[in-house]
Design a protein around this motif. Sequence first.
Motif, PDB file in Angstrom:
ATOM      1  N   LEU A  50       2.361   6.968 -13.183  1.00 29.07           N
ATOM      2  CA  LEU A  50       1.194   7.559 -13.854  1.00 29.07           C
ATOM      3  C   LEU A  50      -0.103   7.056 -13.238  1.00 29.07           C
ATOM      4  O   LEU A  50      -1.130   7.731 -13.305  1.00 29.07           O
ATOM      5  CB  LEU A  50       1.228   7.239 -15.352  1.00 29.07           C
ATOM      6  N   ILE A  51      -0.056   5.862 -12.684  1.00 30.85           N
ATOM      7  CA  ILE A  51      -1.182   5.325 -11.918  1.00 30.85           C
ATOM      8  C   ILE A  51      -0.625   4.742 -10.625  1.00 30.85           C
ATOM      9  O   ILE A  51       0.570   4.437 -10.525  1.00 30.85           O
ATOM     10  CB  ILE A  51      -1.978   4.249 -12.697  1.00 30.85           C
ATOM     11  N   ARG A  52      -1.488   4.580  -9.646  1.00 32.20           N
ATOM     12  CA  ARG A  52      -1.068   4.075  -8.340  1.00 32.20           C
ATOM     13  C   ARG A  52      -1.668   2.695  -8.109  1.00 32.20           C
ATOM     14  O   ARG A  52      -2.816   2.447  -8.488  1.00 32.20           O
ATOM     15  CB  ARG A  52      -1.507   5.042  -7.231  1.00 32.20           C
ATOM     16  N   PRO A  53      -0.920   1.808  -7.483  1.00 25.37           N
ATOM     17  CA  PRO A  53      -1.461   0.474  -7.228  1.00 25.37           C
ATOM     18  C   PRO A  53      -2.570   0.511  -6.183  1.00 25.37           C
ATOM     19  O   PRO A  53      -2.574   1.365  -5.291  1.00 25.37           O
ATOM     20  CB  PRO A  53      -0.248  -0.307  -6.709  1.00 25.37           C
ATOM     21  N   THR A  54      -3.510  -0.391  -6.310  1.00 22.06           N
ATOM     22  CA  THR A  54      -4.535  -0.547  -5.282  1.00 22.06           C
ATOM     23  C   THR A  54      -3.900  -1.053  -3.991  1.00 22.06           C
ATOM     24  O   THR A  54      -4.286  -0.673  -2.884  1.00 22.06           O
ATOM     25  CB  THR A  54      -5.609  -1.542  -5.759  1.00 22.06           C
ATOM     26  N   HIS A  55      -2.904  -1.913  -4.168  1.00 26.91           N
ATOM     27  CA  HIS A  55      -2.153  -2.443  -3.024  1.00 26.91           C
ATOM     28  C   HIS A  55      -0.762  -2.795  -3.522  1.00 26.91           C
ATOM     29  O   HIS A  55      -0.568  -3.159  -4.678  1.00 26.91           O
ATOM     30  CB  HIS A  55      -2.832  -3.695  -2.451  1.00 26.91           C
ATOM     31  N   GLY A  56       0.236  -2.667  -2.652  1.00 20.87           N
ATOM     32  CA  GLY A  56       1.597  -3.027  -3.015  1.00 20.87           C
ATOM     33  C   GLY A  56       2.484  -1.802  -3.164  1.00 20.87           C
ATOM     34  O   GLY A  56       2.055  -0.666  -2.957  1.00 20.87           O
ATOM     35  N   GLU A  57       3.744  -2.037  -3.540  1.00 18.07           N
ATOM     36  CA  GLU A  57       4.736  -0.972  -3.589  1.00 18.07           C
ATOM     37  C   GLU A  57       5.500  -1.001  -4.908  1.00 18.07           C
ATOM     38  O   GLU A  57       5.727  -2.058  -5.492  1.00 18.07           O
ATOM     39  CB  GLU A  57       5.725  -1.125  -2.429  1.00 18.07           C
ATOM     40  N   VAL A  58       5.907   0.206  -5.343  1.00 19.27           N
ATOM     41  CA  VAL A  58       6.710   0.356  -6.558  1.00 19.27           C
ATOM     42  C   VAL A  58       7.963   1.144  -6.188  1.00 19.27           C
ATOM     43  O   VAL A  58       7.867   2.273  -5.698  1.00 19.27           O
ATOM     44  CB  VAL A  58       5.936   1.091  -7.669  1.00 19.27           C
ATOM     45  N   PHE A  59       9.123   0.548  -6.430  1.00 17.67           N
ATOM     46  CA  PHE A  59      10.392   1.182  -6.083  1.00 17.67           C
ATOM     47  C   PHE A  59      11.183   1.518  -7.343  1.00 17.67           C
ATOM     48  O   PHE A  59      11.290   0.694  -8.255  1.00 17.67           O
ATOM     49  CB  PHE A  59      11.239   0.249  -5.209  1.00 17.67           C
ATOM     50  N   ILE A  60      11.738   2.733  -7.372  1.00 18.02           N
ATOM     51  CA  ILE A  60      12.675   3.144  -8.413  1.00 18.02           C
ATOM     52  C   ILE A  60      13.964   3.552  -7.710  1.00 18.02           C
ATOM     53  O   ILE A  60      13.972   4.483  -6.908  1.00 18.02           O
ATOM     54  CB  ILE A  60      12.149   4.317  -9.254  1.00 18.02           C
ATOM     55  N   ASP A  61      15.052   2.860  -7.995  1.00 17.35           N
ATOM     56  CA  ASP A  61      16.331   3.113  -7.315  1.00 17.35           C
ATOM     57  C   ASP A  61      16.176   3.130  -5.800  1.00 17.35           C
ATOM     58  O   ASP A  61      16.734   3.996  -5.106  1.00 17.35           O
ATOM     59  CB  ASP A  61      16.935   4.436  -7.791  1.00 17.35           C
ATOM     60  N   GLY A  62      15.384   2.211  -5.287  1.00 22.86           N
ATOM     61  CA  GLY A  62      15.218   2.089  -3.847  1.00 22.86           C
ATOM     62  C   GLY A  62      14.236   3.051  -3.219  1.00 22.86           C
ATOM     63  O   GLY A  62      14.028   3.022  -1.998  1.00 22.86           O
ATOM     64  N   ILE A  63      13.592   3.912  -4.018  1.00 19.00           N
ATOM     65  CA  ILE A  63      12.637   4.892  -3.512  1.00 19.00           C
ATOM     66  C   ILE A  63      11.219   4.439  -3.847  1.00 19.00           C
ATOM     67  O   ILE A  63      10.919   4.176  -5.022  1.00 19.00           O
ATOM     68  CB  ILE A  63      12.897   6.290  -4.114  1.00 19.00           C
TER      69      ILE A  63
END
Length: 244
Positions: free
Chosen positions: A50-63
């Motif tokens: 729903l929001i995006r990080p300023t920096h970094g990564e978000v993974f759901i089931d490796g995606i």
Amino acid sequence: MIELRDVYLNYGSREILKGVSLKVEDNCIKAILGPSGVGKSTIIKLMLGLIRPTHGEVFIDGIEISKMSEVDLFPIRQKMGIVFQGNALFDSMTISENLSFFLRENLKLSEPEIQQRIQDQIEFAGLEGYENALPENLSGGMKKRVAVGRALIFNPSMVLFDEPTAGLDPVSSKRILELITRLQRDNGLGAVIVTHIIDDVFAVANNVAVLYQGKIIFDDKPGNLQLSNHPFISSFMSSDEVEL
């Protein structure tokens, strides 16, 4: 199933998250504990894209999802149910209609399939006899149970709870925590619980991450909280308060 890697989030000049990294395994109940306003609910929004990080990564089931379009995010979000703090029910719809709304909008299911899913969640949440009631006629605890049922209607692998017992009486709180435990025990699901109530963590969580001043200062089993030498954790573990 869910992983945040070195996530920073800024709102203008205000730093909300400062290098947050954490993992949520399948079939695990993970609590994110911290004071109000520290950014716990923000982490749930990041997990849902729903929001995006300023920096970094978000993974759901490796995606990695932080740069995905809304169209591409839809099947990712279907893997996760969400129970909002305010429940977010439609006041003009009955309980059955609240449960079925997103199914009818987003999946091409037959009417018998829809009715079966509704009935399954009515029974799971203990709402038999209230199928045609409006939310305004339900107690706070019952509304929360409807919200849990709606979160499960897509058959997710993980359910995200934003302050699941906030504002509820002790009996209703206990029932919601029992539902969360049953998600794991009976359905094999995982859960993320954002809370400021320590007792909730000890009641249901397999693992707890403590968020303080934008950083994770503890990530381990709840029983090891008492072993932490961080001043913030030590201060609330040594008090009689159950809320941060």
